[in-house]
Each structure stands twice: as C-alpha cells, then as structure tokens.
Design a protein around this motif. Structure first.
Motif, short mmCIF file in Angstrom:
data_model
loop_
_atom_site.label_atom_id
_atom_site.label_comp_id
_atom_site.label_asym_id
_atom_site.label_seq_id
_atom_site.Cartn_x
_atom_site.Cartn_y
_atom_site.Cartn_z
N LYS A 12 0.81 -1.20 0.00
CA LYS A 12 0.00 0.00 0.00
C LYS A 12 0.85 1.26 0.00
N ASP A 13 2.04 1.18 0.59
CA ASP A 13 2.88 2.38 0.65
C ASP A 13 4.33 1.96 0.86
N VAL A 14 5.23 2.57 0.07
CA VAL A 14 6.66 2.34 0.22
C VAL A 14 7.35 3.70 0.19
N VAL A 15 8.12 4.00 1.23
CA VAL A 15 8.86 5.26 1.29
C VAL A 15 10.33 4.94 1.58
N VAL A 16 11.20 5.44 0.71
CA VAL A 16 12.65 5.29 0.93
C VAL A 16 13.20 6.69 1.14
N ARG A 17 13.48 7.03 2.39
CA ARG A 17 13.79 8.41 2.76
C ARG A 17 15.22 8.52 3.27
N ALA A 18 15.93 9.55 2.80
CA ALA A 18 17.28 9.81 3.31
C ALA A 18 17.16 10.40 4.72
N VAL A 19 17.88 9.83 5.66
CA VAL A 19 17.82 10.30 7.04
C VAL A 19 19.15 10.89 7.50
N LYS A 20 20.21 10.71 6.69
CA LYS A 20 21.51 11.26 7.05
C LYS A 20 22.37 11.35 5.80
N GLY A 21 23.05 12.49 5.64
CA GLY A 21 23.99 12.65 4.54
C GLY A 21 23.38 13.05 3.22
N ALA A 22 22.06 13.19 3.18
CA ALA A 22 21.38 13.59 1.94
C ALA A 22 19.99 14.07 2.29
N THR B 221 0.39 -4.91 7.64
CA THR B 221 1.75 -5.22 8.06
C THR B 221 2.62 -4.00 7.79
N LYS B 222 3.42 -3.61 8.78
CA LYS B 222 4.36 -2.51 8.60
C LYS B 222 5.77 -3.00 8.88
N LYS B 223 6.70 -2.54 8.09
CA LYS B 223 8.08 -2.95 8.25
C LYS B 223 9.00 -1.78 7.95
N THR B 224 10.05 -1.63 8.75
CA THR B 224 11.02 -0.56 8.55
C THR B 224 12.42 -1.16 8.56
N THR B 225 13.21 -0.84 7.54
CA THR B 225 14.61 -1.26 7.47
C THR B 225 15.46 -0.04 7.14
N SER B 226 16.76 -0.23 7.17
CA SER B 226 17.66 0.87 6.84
C SER B 226 18.91 0.33 6.14
N PHE B 227 19.58 1.19 5.43
CA PHE B 227 20.86 0.84 4.82
C PHE B 227 21.65 2.12 4.59
N SER B 228 22.95 1.99 4.42
CA SER B 228 23.79 3.15 4.15
C SER B 228 24.62 2.88 2.90
N THR B 229 24.90 3.94 2.17
CA THR B 229 25.61 3.81 0.89
C THR B 229 27.11 4.03 1.06
N VAL B 230 27.83 3.58 0.06
CA VAL B 230 29.28 3.72 0.05
C VAL B 230 29.66 5.20 0.06
N LYS B 231 30.72 5.52 0.74
CA LYS B 231 31.15 6.91 0.83
C LYS B 231 31.93 7.32 -0.42
N GLY B 232 31.75 8.57 -0.84
CA GLY B 232 32.49 9.10 -1.98
C GLY B 232 33.47 10.17 -1.52
N TYR C 40 19.63 5.64 4.53
CA TYR C 40 18.24 5.64 4.07
C TYR C 40 17.39 4.73 4.95
N GLU C 41 16.16 5.13 5.12
CA GLU C 41 15.18 4.35 5.86
C GLU C 41 14.08 3.92 4.91
N VAL C 42 13.76 2.63 4.92
CA VAL C 42 12.71 2.08 4.06
C VAL C 42 11.51 1.74 4.94
N THR C 43 10.39 2.38 4.69
CA THR C 43 9.16 2.13 5.46
C THR C 43 8.12 1.54 4.52
N VAL C 44 7.62 0.36 4.87
CA VAL C 44 6.69 -0.37 4.00
C VAL C 44 5.39 -0.66 4.74
N THR C 45 4.29 -0.46 4.04
CA THR C 45 2.98 -0.83 4.55
C THR C 45 2.33 -1.78 3.55
N ALA C 46 1.87 -2.95 4.04
CA ALA C 46 1.21 -3.93 3.19
C ALA C 46 -0.09 -4.38 3.85
#
Length: 405
Positions: A72-82, A123-134, A109-115
């Motif tokens: 129903k909803d997917v949000v991938v939001r930058a929470v640090k560095g962007a 069902t709601k789920k939240t995960t996170s990941f960080s990208t390689v530094k440049g 980035y934080e990934v927030t999912v609603t299904a």
C-alpha cells in the motif's frame, strides 16, 4: 526513458528475492520463516538491500515485495547525509516495488513499508541501509545544445555533446543514466572521445521536426573509484526542417536542399591547395556557428612571413575546428563557380552568404566532396564521418532506441 534499464516486475515469489545491480552483484532476501504463509497472518514483506546493510553501491535498486497481500505504501527516505527520497514504481499486481534513480553517496536511508492482506490485516516494516562513501564529485562542464538555449531549433545532424569537469572511468554507469526522449524515436548511441567527453548521435540524421529531451540523471552515479555525480541536468531542443547542403570542389557549386527539394544553387570557390595545402576538407560537416563578423588569420604563419594574412570577413558559417567557413568573399566572385582560389574556406558571393547564414540552423549538414583531404571525425563536429559500426566501437552500452517523449 532512453536506454535506462527497465525490468518488468512480475510475481517472482517473495521467499527468495534476487536483485541484480549494475555492478553484477546479487543480493538475496529470504523470509525469516520459510514455508507457506498462514491465511490468518498479515502479508509477509521482504526488502533489499538487507536491513542495516552498509557500503551499498549508490546505483543499487531498492526492491520490496509482499506475499499474501499487496503493498500500500513504500517510502525510501534519506535520514543522514542527503535530502529527499527515492522514487519508485509499483508492479501492476501491487506485490512488488522497485526504486528508480540513484542514492546519494555516504548517506543513510530508511525504508518504510505498509502492506495489507485480503482480510485487511496491515503489516508494517522498517529497514535501513547506508551507501558507500564518496571522496569527490564530478559535474557536467558543458552540455550541447546549450542549456542556455533550451527550446532552440537545430539541424538534423545535431549531436548531443557532454563534457565533464573530471575524468570519469565508469562509462557504463554514466551511459545508463544519460536518457534521450524523442517525439520520433530513433536508433542512436553514445560515443566516448576521451574520459571527459561523450557525444550522442542517431544512426541516421534526426527526422525533421522532432522534439528531443536529454536527461543526465547523474546525481549519485558512480563515475570511478570514490567519484560520484554531483547533480542532475536536462535540456530540450527541437529539430527543424531537413536542410542538407552538398558542395563539390570539382563542380564549384553548392546545392541546398530543404525537405528533399533543391531551393538554392550557389557558385563557390574552395581551397586552392598548392604549397600551403589550403584544402577544403571533404566529408560531412555540420554548421557549428553563425557569425556576422569573423577575423581570419593565416594558421601557423606570422606577420611578415610569406603567406601571412589577416582579414575581416562577413556572414560566416563555421563548419570545422580547423578554420573552415562558408563566407562572403567579394574578392573571389569572378572565380566562384569556376576555380578554387581560397585558403581552405568555401567562398561565396556577399548576397549568397547573407542568404546562407539567414537560412542555416546550427547542426545543418554541409557535405563537401572532391578534396584530397578528409575531414577528421574529431575536427569540429565531424561525427558523421564515422559509419555506424565505427561509432559503436566507442560506446559502452552499444545502442538503443530513444523513447517517445
């Protein structure tokens, strides 16, 4: 758009989700509980990259899938560095979502999912990941046709030309994010001249009256080790009527055809050759500029030396980087149509020069034959001197059909 790699999203099943990145790496995501999902349970959700993944390449696609329900909803939001979020596209059946574009380097980035399942359980789920530094960024130094003239009208031979401010070595990543949309789709390809310069041209001249949009979606795109794109940039231009001029150093005539019909025949005088080798080059030239006044000076010959000249010339159309123009030459009118007496330019009468500059678009093809000197592909915009097979040798993604704007 353009030659962006688009994957159709089909129901591949949630239990093993495989995501192939542009770096040919593979990330597998599995449900915590293998096996069938109970009917009373909420929809199961899987996300790639894995939760708390680090050093994720910026061009990795974020992939979300639901089993036993729909997203129903997917949000991938930058929470640090962007700043901002990653946009994405949902599959037709609502079970899968994938991001579009690239993430920023050195960002979290934080990934927030609603299904929801058929019974309405959420069902709601939240995960996170960080990208390689440049360590550094690159940007577009110039983009032609110029962004300052967005909406301008050009000739059917006009290439798209990009110059970067730094050497970039990951050519595949760059090309995959250079998109061409055209109202009349064409087969075309990018061509690298060096690590800073990449140009696009169709296999054949642009169709007349085509509208073109160029999008360089390079923000966060990897350009080399520790090097990432600084920003996105876009331009729009229009291709005008088809006007192709053909001239011969043997017949001493220019013929201008518009939309296949001859509209003007112009007597000309080309390069005289001789000891100074003043030859007009043979080949497919493009009109590079229109200049009411040009100061012309003998190349490589200084004042006081034999063969030196400096003169003011009017109504000039530049056709190469080696100093070739079609221009007004009242001093050689008697030779125009009969013999070659110029220093390498194409001499025409004042009235014909005025007509030609007024009726020429930047990017109009001007094809000269009969000279012993061939136009080099790197001499100005001599791109059409390479046949299609030669052009593709310097393309990293080979070729693609532009999408309809």
């Amino acid at each position: 758009m353009g030659h962006a790699i688009r994957g159709s999203i089909q129901g591949t099943g949630l239990l093993v989700l495989v995501l192939a990145t542009s770096c040919s790496s593979t990330t597998a995501v599995k449900n915590d509980d293998a096996g069938a999902v109970p009917q009373h349970a909420g929809a199961a959700v899987a996300v790639a990259p894995l939760d708390k993944a680090r050093d994720v390449p910026t061009d990795t696609t974020v992939l979300v899938a639901a089993e036993g329900g729909t997203l129903k909803d997917v949000v991938v939001r930058a929470v640090k560095g962007a700043q901002g979020s990653l946009k994405g596209v949902l599959s037709g059946d609502g079970t899968q979502w994938r991001s579009r574009g690239t993430a920023a380097p050195g960002a979290s980035y934080e990934v927030t999912v609603t299904a929801v399942n058929p019974a309405g359980a959420v069902t709601k789920k939240t995960t996170s990941f960080s990208t390689v530094k440049g360590s550094e960024t690159f940007a577009i130094e110039s983009l032609m046709p110029s962004k300052d003239t967005t909406g301008t009208t050009v000739g059917v031979g006009m290439p798209v030309m990009i110059t970067f401010d730094k050497d970039v070595t990951d050519r595949v990543s760059i090309e995959r994010n250079l998109l061409i949309n055209a109202s009349k789709p064409v087969l075309g390809a990018w061509h690298w001249f060096d690590d800073k310069t990449v140009h696009f041209r169709p296999k054949h001249f642009w169709p007349a009256h085509t509208k073109v949009r160029v999008e360089a979606r390079l923000a966060g795109v990897r350009g080399g080790k520790g090097l990432y794109g600084k920003q996105n940039q876009s331009i729009e231009f229009k291709v005008g009527r088809s006007q192709i001029t053909r001239g011969s150093t043997n017949s001493h005539q220019l013929t201008v055809k518009r939309n296949g019909k001859a509209i003007r025949r112009i007597p000309m005088s080309a390069g005289q050759g001789g000891v100074w080798k003043y030859h007009t080059t043979s080949g497919v030239h493009l009109a590079m500029s229109r200049e009411p006044v040009t100061i012309m000076t003998s190349p490589g010959i200084g004042p006081g030396s034999a063969g030196y000249y400096q003169m003011t010339v009017y109504n000039t159309v530049r056709i190469s980087n080696s100093g070739e123009y079609i221009h007004s030459a009242p001093w050689s009118v008697g030779s125009q149509g009969y013999s070659n007496v110029s220093h390498g330019c194409v001499n025409v009468s004042p009235s014909n020069a005025k007509w030609f500059i007024d009726n020429t678009l930047i990017g109009d093809p001007i094809i000269i034959t009969g000279s012993p000197r061939e136009l080099e592909p790197t001499n100005g915009w001599g791109h059409w001197q390479e046949n299609w097979k030669e052009w593709l040798k310097w393309s990293s993604v080979k070729h693609f059909t532009t999408e309809k704007a």
